[in-house]
Design an enzyme around this catalytic site. Structure first.
Site, PDB file in Angstrom:
ATOM      1  N   SER A 184      12.609 -52.849 -12.787  1.00  0.00           N
ATOM      2  CA  SER A 184      13.710 -53.407 -13.597  1.00  0.00           C
ATOM      3  C   SER A 184      13.247 -54.701 -14.247  1.00  0.00           C
ATOM      4  O   SER A 184      12.052 -54.961 -14.373  1.00  0.00           O
ATOM      5  CB  SER A 184      14.930 -53.670 -12.697  1.00  0.00           C
ATOM      6  OG  SER A 184      14.657 -54.699 -11.765  1.00  0.00           O
TER       7      SER A 184
ATOM      8  N   HIS B 152      23.333 -50.406  -4.919  1.00  0.00           N
ATOM      9  CA  HIS B 152      23.635 -50.918  -6.252  1.00  0.00           C
ATOM     10  C   HIS B 152      25.157 -50.794  -6.442  1.00  0.00           C
ATOM     11  O   HIS B 152      25.682 -49.705  -6.467  1.00  0.00           O
ATOM     12  CB  HIS B 152      22.908 -50.110  -7.326  1.00  0.00           C
ATOM     13  CG  HIS B 152      21.415 -50.170  -7.199  1.00  0.00           C
ATOM     14  ND1 HIS B 152      20.636 -50.971  -8.001  1.00  0.00           N
ATOM     15  CD2 HIS B 152      20.566 -49.563  -6.354  1.00  0.00           C
ATOM     16  CE1 HIS B 152      19.372 -50.849  -7.652  1.00  0.00           C
ATOM     17  NE2 HIS B 152      19.287 -49.991  -6.662  1.00  0.00           N
TER      18      HIS B 152
ATOM     19  N   ARG C 135      23.530 -52.602 -12.219  1.00  0.00           N
ATOM     20  CA  ARG C 135      22.357 -52.471 -13.080  1.00  0.00           C
ATOM     21  C   ARG C 135      22.120 -50.998 -13.418  1.00  0.00           C
ATOM     22  O   ARG C 135      22.210 -50.133 -12.563  1.00  0.00           O
ATOM     23  CB  ARG C 135      21.165 -53.044 -12.331  1.00  0.00           C
ATOM     24  CG  ARG C 135      19.845 -52.922 -13.038  1.00  0.00           C
ATOM     25  CD  ARG C 135      18.712 -53.600 -12.259  1.00  0.00           C
ATOM     26  NE  ARG C 135      18.389 -54.908 -12.785  1.00  0.00           N
ATOM     27  CZ  ARG C 135      18.057 -55.951 -12.042  1.00  0.00           C
ATOM     28  NH1 ARG C 135      18.033 -55.852 -10.738  1.00  0.00           N
ATOM     29  NH2 ARG C 135      17.768 -57.103 -12.604  1.00  0.00           N
ATOM     30  N   THR C 136      21.819 -50.729 -14.685  1.00  0.00           N
ATOM     31  CA  THR C 136      21.341 -49.399 -15.074  1.00  0.00           C
ATOM     32  C   THR C 136      19.825 -49.478 -15.159  1.00  0.00           C
ATOM     33  O   THR C 136      19.286 -50.333 -15.851  1.00  0.00           O
ATOM     34  CB  THR C 136      21.938 -48.981 -16.431  1.00  0.00           C
ATOM     35  OG1 THR C 136      23.361 -48.900 -16.304  1.00  0.00           O
ATOM     36  CG2 THR C 136      21.401 -47.629 -16.868  1.00  0.00           C
TER      37      THR C 136
ATOM     38  N   SER D 124      18.654 -55.231  -5.458  1.00  0.00           N
ATOM     39  CA  SER D 124      18.610 -54.835  -4.047  1.00  0.00           C
ATOM     40  C   SER D 124      18.372 -56.043  -3.156  1.00  0.00           C
ATOM     41  O   SER D 124      17.406 -56.786  -3.348  1.00  0.00           O
ATOM     42  CB  SER D 124      17.469 -53.840  -3.803  1.00  0.00           C
ATOM     43  OG  SER D 124      17.622 -52.723  -4.614  1.00  0.00           O
TER      44      SER D 124
ATOM     45  N   GLU E 255       4.306 -46.955  -6.986  1.00  0.00           N
ATOM     46  CA  GLU E 255       2.948 -46.889  -7.522  1.00  0.00           C
ATOM     47  C   GLU E 255       1.998 -46.213  -6.528  1.00  0.00           C
ATOM     48  O   GLU E 255       2.207 -46.250  -5.313  1.00  0.00           O
ATOM     49  CB  GLU E 255       2.394 -48.305  -7.785  1.00  0.00           C
ATOM     50  CG  GLU E 255       3.165 -49.091  -8.807  1.00  0.00           C
ATOM     51  CD  GLU E 255       4.532 -49.518  -8.310  1.00  0.00           C
ATOM     52  OE1 GLU E 255       4.680 -49.860  -7.125  1.00  0.00           O
ATOM     53  OE2 GLU E 255       5.486 -49.479  -9.123  1.00  0.00           O
TER      54      GLU E 255
HETATM   55  I1  8IG Z   1      12.569 -52.693  -3.566  1.00  0.00           I
HETATM   56  O1  8IG Z   1       6.797 -51.343  -4.250  1.00  0.00           O
HETATM   57  C1  8IG Z   1      10.941 -52.070  -4.499  1.00  0.00           C
HETATM   58  N1  8IG Z   1      11.034 -51.713  -5.768  1.00  0.00           N
HETATM   59  N2  8IG Z   1       7.683 -50.229  -8.605  1.00  0.00           N
HETATM   60  N3  8IG Z   1       7.231 -50.788  -6.388  1.00  0.00           N
HETATM   61  C2  8IG Z   1       8.114 -50.648  -7.423  1.00  0.00           C
HETATM   62  N4  8IG Z   1       9.396 -50.920  -7.309  1.00  0.00           N
HETATM   63  C3  8IG Z   1       9.799 -51.360  -6.125  1.00  0.00           C
HETATM   64  C4  8IG Z   1       8.977 -51.527  -5.022  1.00  0.00           C
HETATM   65  C5  8IG Z   1       7.602 -51.226  -5.159  1.00  0.00           C
HETATM   66  N5  8IG Z   1       9.723 -51.976  -3.998  1.00  0.00           N
END
Ligand code: 8IG
Length: 277
Positions: free
Chosen positions: A217, A76, A97-98, A44, A198
């Site tokens: 990832s 993606h 990406r998977t 991303s 999270e």
């Molecule tokens: I873009 O704050 C992105 N991907 N786990 N936490 C997690 N993945 C993410 C985050 C994030 N921001």
């Protein structure tokens, strides 16, 4: 449209390395480029980098390559590209990406990495969008990945395959990246399973155990890359501060927007780093 059940990687008796060799054969046939030197997975926010790396020799839908699945998410891109750098290196740009959270198993997650190795690549550049734990980081800032903590409770390695992960995120390549941009900070990437972000408590846990970046990832891919003998360079675009570090709620739209704004700057950085590899 083909369903997921047609993917040969879903047959537990299949050899994922054999499928990766078939995929590499598809790429050679469809791009006309026999061998690649470097592979680059665009996460991303990193999507514009491909144009700046060099001349696009061919663009192919990932769905036409053995074992690849269609992209699950906006931002993606489901294509593979062969790009030639000004000094003649062939770069396989993976825009498909998977993710682990798609639930298709870890073989599918790391198939692009194994395929990259089968095309002849010696270097794997992994990029992602992620949350930042260091309070001094700001959205739109790229950082180097110095190490990872794999919180997926899974591994791409099968059977008694013991792979050393010391210096997984090559200190040589991080030094090289810092010759291009000395201001690059670095941090330890924690791969969570996702797709939920999270909780603030989980972010505090990640911080306590030594993490600086949270994402969904890269760690599993990096392990597979090392198994395949690739030298790994990892970049995270900090698109948001992690939950609780930033006090406002996290949204996917915000992530996409931060990526869009940072894209020209980080793409130019990435192109210069690739040129120097
Ligand atoms: I873009 O704050 C992105 N991907 N786990 N936490 C997690 N993945 C993410 C985050 C994030 N921001």
């Amino acid at each position: 449209m083909a369903t997921t059940s047609t993917n040969p990687l879903d047959d537990p008796a299949a050899d994922p390395f054999e499928i990766a060799r078939r995929a590499a054969g598809d790429i050679a046939r469809l791009t006309g480029v026999e061998q690649h030197d470097i592979a680059l997975t665009l996460g991303s926010g990193w999507g514009k980098a491909a144009e700046l790396i060099g001349e696009t020799i061919a663009t192919i839908p990932a769905a036409e390559v053995t074992g690849f699945s269609k992209p699950a998410l906006e931002g993606h891109v489901g294509t593979l590209r062969s790009v030639r750098t000004p000094d003649g290196k062939n770069v396989l740009v993976i825009g498909a990406r998977t993710h682990y959270y798609e639930g298709h198993g870890v073989r599918r997650v790391v198939h692009s990495v194994r395929t990259a190795a089968a095309t002849g690549a010696r270097t794997m550049v992994l990029t992602n969008g992620a949350g930042g734990i260091k309070a001094q980081w700001t959205p739109g800032q790229p950082v180097l990945i110095s190490d990872h903590i794999n919180l997926t409770a899974d591994s791409p390695l099968e059977g008694a395959t013991f792979v050393d992960l010391t210096d997984l995120y090559s200190s040589r390549l991080r030094d090289l990246a810092r010759t291009i941009d000395p201001s690059l900070d670095e941090g330890v990437y924690c791969q969570f399973r996702g797709p939920h972000y999270e909780t603030p408590a989980e972010v505090q846990m990640a911080k306590t155990i030594g993490g600086h970046i949270v994402g969904m990832s890269t760690a599993l891919e990096a392990i597979a890359a090392r198994e395949a003998g690739l030298e790994v360079l990892g970049f995270s675009l900090i698109t948001n501060l992690a939950a609780g570090i930033q006090t406002t709620p996290l949204s996917h739209a915000e992530v996409i927007e931060a990526g869009r704004e940072a894209e020209p700057v980080i793409s130019a950085l990435l192109a210069r780093v690739i040129g120097a590899l």
